[in-house]
Design a protein around this motif. Structure first.
Motif, PDB file in Angstrom:
ATOM      1  N   PHE A 285       0.814  -1.215   0.000  1.00 32.27           N
ATOM      2  CA  PHE A 285       0.000   0.000   0.000  1.00 32.27           C
ATOM      3  C   PHE A 285       0.852   1.271   0.000  1.00 32.27           C
ATOM      4  O   PHE A 285       0.371   2.338   0.331  1.00 32.27           O
ATOM      5  N   TRP A 286       2.122   1.145  -0.388  1.00 29.36           N
ATOM      6  CA  TRP A 286       3.022   2.296  -0.390  1.00 29.36           C
ATOM      7  C   TRP A 286       2.570   3.308  -1.446  1.00 29.36           C
ATOM      8  O   TRP A 286       1.900   2.984  -2.415  1.00 29.36           O
ATOM      9  N   HIS A 287       2.949   4.525  -1.214  1.00 29.83           N
ATOM     10  CA  HIS A 287       2.810   5.542  -2.242  1.00 29.83           C
ATOM     11  C   HIS A 287       3.953   6.536  -2.039  1.00 29.83           C
ATOM     12  O   HIS A 287       4.582   6.578  -0.994  1.00 29.83           O
ATOM     13  N   GLY A 288       4.243   7.288  -3.043  1.00 33.17           N
ATOM     14  CA  GLY A 288       5.353   8.237  -2.963  1.00 33.17           C
ATOM     15  C   GLY A 288       6.029   8.386  -4.312  1.00 33.17           C
ATOM     16  O   GLY A 288       5.418   8.165  -5.357  1.00 33.17           O
ATOM     17  N   GLN A 289       7.307   8.735  -4.245  1.00 31.86           N
ATOM     18  CA  GLN A 289       8.081   8.997  -5.452  1.00 31.86           C
ATOM     19  C   GLN A 289       9.346   8.155  -5.431  1.00 31.86           C
ATOM     20  O   GLN A 289      10.059   8.135  -4.433  1.00 31.86           O
ATOM     21  N   VAL A 290       9.617   7.490  -6.537  1.00 30.76           N
ATOM     22  CA  VAL A 290      10.854   6.731  -6.694  1.00 30.76           C
ATOM     23  C   VAL A 290      11.544   7.255  -7.944  1.00 30.76           C
ATOM     24  O   VAL A 290      11.001   7.164  -9.047  1.00 30.76           O
ATOM     25  N   HIS A 291      12.717   7.834  -7.753  1.00 37.95           N
ATOM     26  CA  HIS A 291      13.519   8.347  -8.865  1.00 37.95           C
ATOM     27  C   HIS A 291      14.777   7.495  -8.982  1.00 37.95           C
ATOM     28  O   HIS A 291      14.952   6.528  -8.237  1.00 37.95           O
ATOM     29  N   ASP A 292      15.658   7.858  -9.888  1.00 38.01           N
ATOM     30  CA  ASP A 292      16.875   7.073 -10.103  1.00 38.01           C
ATOM     31  C   ASP A 292      17.775   7.029  -8.871  1.00 38.01           C
ATOM     32  O   ASP A 292      18.362   5.990  -8.576  1.00 38.01           O
ATOM     33  N   ASP A 293      17.901   8.160  -8.161  1.00 37.54           N
ATOM     34  CA  ASP A 293      18.844   8.231  -7.045  1.00 37.54           C
ATOM     35  C   ASP A 293      18.213   8.547  -5.697  1.00 37.54           C
ATOM     36  O   ASP A 293      18.924   8.626  -4.693  1.00 37.54           O
ATOM     37  N   PHE A 294      16.907   8.747  -5.658  1.00 34.67           N
ATOM     38  CA  PHE A 294      16.261   9.146  -4.411  1.00 34.67           C
ATOM     39  C   PHE A 294      14.821   8.633  -4.407  1.00 34.67           C
ATOM     40  O   PHE A 294      14.170   8.604  -5.441  1.00 34.67           O
ATOM     41  N   ALA A 295      14.366   8.244  -3.244  1.00 31.74           N
ATOM     42  CA  ALA A 295      12.975   7.794  -3.118  1.00 31.74           C
ATOM     43  C   ALA A 295      12.393   8.338  -1.827  1.00 31.74           C
ATOM     44  O   ALA A 295      13.069   8.377  -0.795  1.00 31.74           O
ATOM     45  N   ARG A 296      11.160   8.772  -1.901  1.00 31.14           N
ATOM     46  CA  ARG A 296      10.409   9.217  -0.728  1.00 31.14           C
ATOM     47  C   ARG A 296       9.135   8.380  -0.692  1.00 31.14           C
ATOM     48  O   ARG A 296       8.336   8.420  -1.625  1.00 31.14           O
ATOM     49  N   LEU A 297       8.981   7.602   0.384  1.00 31.09           N
ATOM     50  CA  LEU A 297       7.878   6.662   0.475  1.00 31.09           C
ATOM     51  C   LEU A 297       7.022   6.936   1.699  1.00 31.09           C
ATOM     52  O   LEU A 297       7.535   7.318   2.745  1.00 31.09           O
ATOM     53  N   THR A 298       5.737   6.687   1.564  1.00 31.93           N
ATOM     54  CA  THR A 298       4.809   6.690   2.685  1.00 31.93           C
ATOM     55  C   THR A 298       4.158   5.311   2.697  1.00 31.93           C
ATOM     56  O   THR A 298       3.630   4.873   1.683  1.00 31.93           O
TER      57      THR A 298
END
Length: 130
Positions: A40-53
């Protein structure tokens, strides 16, 4: 919906899942995280950084003596995580913040806004680069 639920998790989510399964982390949380919580995660996953909730669920037996086979799930808290890819290509957890907003704990501290969250919201870098 079932296809999305069974889809392979991105690498940062798998790293966070392994981090949450560690006995030391479960001890700090005070409960065993249901392994499907990461779905049930959501957020942003980029090449070098990820921010998850990630909402964290716990599976428990409400009547362990009378009905030990009956298991229910309850939402215990939410985790905010920031992960970074190192120069070697490995992902590491930079920040991990638990928000126990689903637990009636009157003495629980409010979630703290870390520097990276403030910087991301303002469009600036944590390290002073734009």
């Amino acid at each position: 919906a079932a296809r999305e639920f069974n889809k392979e998790l991105p690498v940062p989510c798998r790293i966070l899942a392994a981090h949450l399964e560690a006995p030391s982390m479960q001890s700090q949380l005070g409960f065993r995280v249901a392994p499907w919580s990461l779905r049930f995660w959501h957020g942003q996953v980029h090449d070098d950084f990820a921010r998850l909730t990630v909402p964290l669920f716990e599976v428990y037996a409400p009547f362990p003596a009378a009905l030990p086979f009956l298991k229910l799930a309850r939402r215990r808290s939410e985790v905010y995580a920031a992960l970074d890819r190192t120069a070697t290509g490995d992902w590491k957890v930079l920040n991990l913040l638990e928000d126990p907003k689903y637990v009636q704990a009157s003495n629980a501290p409010a979630p703290r806004r870390t520097d990276d969250i403030v910087a991301a919201e303002s469009g600036r870098s944590v390290w002073g680069r734009s």
